[in-house]
Scaffold this motif. Structure first.
Motif, short mmCIF file in Angstrom:
data_model
loop_
_atom_site.label_atom_id
_atom_site.label_comp_id
_atom_site.label_asym_id
_atom_site.label_seq_id
_atom_site.Cartn_x
_atom_site.Cartn_y
_atom_site.Cartn_z
N ASN A 74 0.80 -1.24 0.00
CA ASN A 74 0.00 0.00 0.00
C ASN A 74 0.83 1.29 0.00
O ASN A 74 0.27 2.38 0.15
CB ASN A 74 -0.98 0.02 1.18
N ALA A 75 2.14 1.18 -0.17
CA ALA A 75 2.95 2.39 -0.31
C ALA A 75 2.57 3.12 -1.59
O ALA A 75 2.19 2.51 -2.59
CB ALA A 75 4.44 2.03 -0.33
N VAL A 76 2.68 4.44 -1.56
CA VAL A 76 2.49 5.27 -2.75
C VAL A 76 3.77 6.07 -2.92
O VAL A 76 4.15 6.84 -2.03
CB VAL A 76 1.28 6.21 -2.62
N VAL A 77 4.45 5.88 -4.04
CA VAL A 77 5.78 6.45 -4.23
C VAL A 77 5.87 7.19 -5.56
O VAL A 77 4.98 7.10 -6.41
CB VAL A 77 6.86 5.35 -4.16
N GLY A 78 6.97 7.92 -5.74
CA GLY A 78 7.18 8.72 -6.94
C GLY A 78 7.56 7.90 -8.15
O GLY A 78 7.93 6.72 -8.04
N VAL A 79 7.53 8.55 -9.31
CA VAL A 79 7.74 7.85 -10.58
C VAL A 79 9.19 7.41 -10.80
O VAL A 79 9.47 6.66 -11.73
CB VAL A 79 7.28 8.73 -11.78
N GLY A 80 10.10 7.85 -9.95
CA GLY A 80 11.49 7.41 -10.07
C GLY A 80 11.87 6.34 -9.07
O GLY A 80 13.03 5.91 -9.03
N MET A 81 10.92 5.86 -8.29
CA MET A 81 11.24 4.94 -7.20
C MET A 81 11.65 3.57 -7.70
O MET A 81 10.89 2.89 -8.39
CB MET A 81 10.03 4.79 -6.27
N PRO A 82 12.86 3.10 -7.36
CA PRO A 82 13.22 1.72 -7.68
C PRO A 82 12.60 0.77 -6.66
O PRO A 82 12.40 1.14 -5.49
CB PRO A 82 14.75 1.73 -7.57
N MET A 83 12.28 -0.44 -7.10
CA MET A 83 11.88 -1.48 -6.17
C MET A 83 13.16 -2.04 -5.56
O MET A 83 14.05 -2.48 -6.29
CB MET A 83 11.09 -2.57 -6.88
N ILE A 84 13.28 -2.03 -4.25
CA ILE A 84 14.53 -2.37 -3.57
C ILE A 84 14.34 -3.62 -2.71
O ILE A 84 13.48 -3.66 -1.84
CB ILE A 84 15.01 -1.21 -2.69
N ARG A 90 13.93 -1.15 -11.94
CA ARG A 90 13.40 0.10 -12.48
C ARG A 90 12.90 -0.15 -13.89
O ARG A 90 13.40 -1.03 -14.61
CB ARG A 90 14.45 1.21 -12.51
N PRO A 91 11.90 0.61 -14.34
CA PRO A 91 11.44 0.49 -15.72
C PRO A 91 12.40 1.23 -16.66
O PRO A 91 13.31 1.93 -16.22
CB PRO A 91 10.06 1.16 -15.69
N LYS A 92 12.16 1.07 -17.95
CA LYS A 92 13.03 1.70 -18.94
C LYS A 92 12.92 3.22 -18.86
O LYS A 92 13.92 3.93 -18.95
CB LYS A 92 12.64 1.22 -20.34
N GLU A 93 11.72 3.72 -18.70
CA GLU A 93 11.47 5.15 -18.48
C GLU A 93 10.88 5.30 -17.08
O GLU A 93 10.58 4.31 -16.42
CB GLU A 93 10.49 5.69 -19.54
N PHE A 94 10.72 6.55 -16.64
CA PHE A 94 10.06 6.75 -15.35
C PHE A 94 8.72 5.99 -15.35
O PHE A 94 8.06 5.86 -16.38
CB PHE A 94 9.79 8.22 -15.09
N TRP A 95 8.33 5.50 -14.18
CA TRP A 95 7.04 4.84 -14.06
C TRP A 95 5.93 5.75 -14.59
O TRP A 95 5.99 6.98 -14.41
CB TRP A 95 6.72 4.54 -12.60
N LYS A 96 4.94 5.17 -15.21
CA LYS A 96 3.76 5.92 -15.59
C LYS A 96 2.97 6.27 -14.34
O LYS A 96 2.87 5.46 -13.42
CB LYS A 96 2.91 5.11 -16.57
N ALA A 97 2.42 7.47 -14.31
CA ALA A 97 1.66 7.91 -13.15
C ALA A 97 0.55 6.91 -12.83
O ALA A 97 -0.10 6.37 -13.73
CB ALA A 97 1.07 9.29 -13.39
N ASN A 98 0.36 6.66 -11.55
CA ASN A 98 -0.74 5.82 -11.03
C ASN A 98 -0.62 4.35 -11.39
O ASN A 98 -1.60 3.60 -11.33
CB ASN A 98 -2.09 6.38 -11.49
N THR A 99 0.59 3.92 -11.75
CA THR A 99 0.81 2.50 -12.04
C THR A 99 0.62 1.65 -10.79
O THR A 99 1.06 2.02 -9.70
CB THR A 99 2.24 2.29 -12.59
#
Length: 411
Positions: free
Chosen positions: A162-172, A214-223
């Motif tokens: 349930n975390a909500v994070v920014g479009v640059g957030m890597p999954m760690i 991380r995705p190829k580009e910044f995450w799409k908003a609300n993914t």
């Protein structure tokens, strides 16, 4: 997946496709040795179950775990071969007759339970292959998993459900012990990311104990992001095994991106593709320049204290109360309010490397950002050092993918 062999490359690289539905793409592992493995390991072994109906057109053979195998890792998958099969199914049952849920791989050569098997338990696997003649051949293998090992490695996620994070957030993901290089591909193959909408991305080994996605580009908003780690019971080298499985469900927030230009001494804040504010900044002076590169908001503190006496000594050190601090690097670069430099903001760099903004703008920006929001600083005297913060975006996707242990062809 593993096979009995004397040598394997330790430098396999690649990307994984994060898709909305990936269950059929699960790759599997069924081994605890990297060479000259035990009898239950992949590859046809003495005692492996063959087709029980030789008069059928289709044939089935279970290649691992072998029939009557003992000490099988709790992470084991069912691997098999079929001939002339138009339909294949796998059933795994415990000694009590309970059915174990699992997923057939896309290549229809393996089947992975949805979670780790029980330690020291006996299971029977049945593979059924139906030919175009309508007749079904079956193969069966009964095996016993190993006792719970003394040496287990914890597997944890920086982010929780349930975390909500920014479009640059890597999954760690972090491991409680270093993973040997020649086991990292096996671990990575048990780590799957699915997203809605689908986006291409890759895992990358940041260190022997930490891996990011991380995705190829910044995450799409609300993914919507889901990742599953089937690492419970998985051999991780030198007699160590994964302690647990792990799943995480989270969401990406709005697309908030910050860009700072040293030439203009301005920060441009863009939200969902539209510029919502331009902020005057003061960056690091020439003796302590700010880093140029793409960084991520690592943590946020409404109030904190910067104390540099230990780092800089009694002559140059300072201790200062700070408002609206947002960490960008492990080395101590922040975005923060700096009322003492408001007269220089927009024209002169006077900070010790931080991005200084006014008290008013600092409060506003603090209310807009999330952990994981990206900021790119341009035109300073110093380049951002990879590893100084979450620098996943400070390199091209191609270079980032080189830190993966698994090429796309093995997914």
């Amino acid at each position: 997946m593993l096979s009995s062999r004397g040598h394997r490359s330790t430098r396999r690289r690649g990307v994984v496709l994060a898709a909305a539905v990936m269950a059929g793409l699960l790759s599997v592992t069924a081994a605890c040795s990297k060479g000259g493995g035990p009898a239950w390991q992949n590859g046809a072994q003495p005692g492996s179950s063959q087709s029980a109906q030789p008069d059928t057109k289709a044939k089935a053979t279970i290649t691992g775990p072998a029939a009557n195998a003992n000490d099988v890792p709790a992470s084991a998958a069912i691997t098999f071969e079929t001939v002339d099969a138009v339909d294949t199914s796998v059933e795994l049952k415990s000694a009590d007759g309970d059915t174990v849920e699992g997923t057939l791989a896309a290549d229809k050569k393996s089947w992975l339970p949805t979670g780790a098997l029980k330690w020291g338990a006996t299971y029977t696997a049945t593979v059924s292959a139906t030919g175009d003649d309508g007749k079904t051949a079956t193969a069966e293998s009964t095996f016993t998993t190993m006792a719970k090992p003394a040496n287990t490695i914890s597997v944890s996620s920086f982010l929780g459900d349930n975390a909500v994070v920014g479009v640059g957030m890597p999954m760690i993901v972090k491991f409680g012990r270093a993973i040997p290089e020649d086991y990292r591909d096996d671990v990575q193959k048990r780590m799957k990311v699915t997203t809605e909408p689908a986006q291409t991305g890759t895992w990358a080994w940041i260190s022997p104990t930490e891996i990011h996605f991380r995705p190829k580009e910044f995450w799409k908003a609300n993914t919507k992001v889901h990742y599953k780690l089937q690492t419970g019971g998985l051999p991780m080298g030198n007699g160590w095994f994964g302690r647990n499985d792990l799943t995480v469900d989270l969401k990406i927030g709005p697309s908030l991106v910050m860009t700072v230009d040293n030439k203009t001494k301005r920060m441009t804040v863009t939200k969902d593709g539209k510029v919502i504010k331009t902020i005057k900044v003061s960056l690091g002076k020439k003796t302590t320049p700010s880093s140029s590169g793409t960084m991520i908001v690592i943590e946020k503190k409404r109030k904190t204290v910067f104390d540099t006496f230990e780092e800089l000594g009694p002559d140059d050190g300072y201790r200062t109360d700070i408002d609206f601090a947002q960490r960008l690097t492990w080395g101590g670069e922040f975005i923060h309010a700096a009322p003492w430099s408001e007269g220089q903001q927009g024209s002169v760099n006077v900070s010790h490397g931080c991005v200084n903004v006014s008290m008013k703008d600092g409060e506003w920006l603090f209310g807009q950002t999330r952990i994981g929001d990206p900021i790119t600083v341009k035109g300073t005297e110093r380049k951002l050092e990879n590893g100084n913060g979450w620098t996943d975006w400070n390199m091209s996707f191609a270079d980032y993918a080189k830190m993966s242990a698994v090429p796309l062809s093995d997914q």
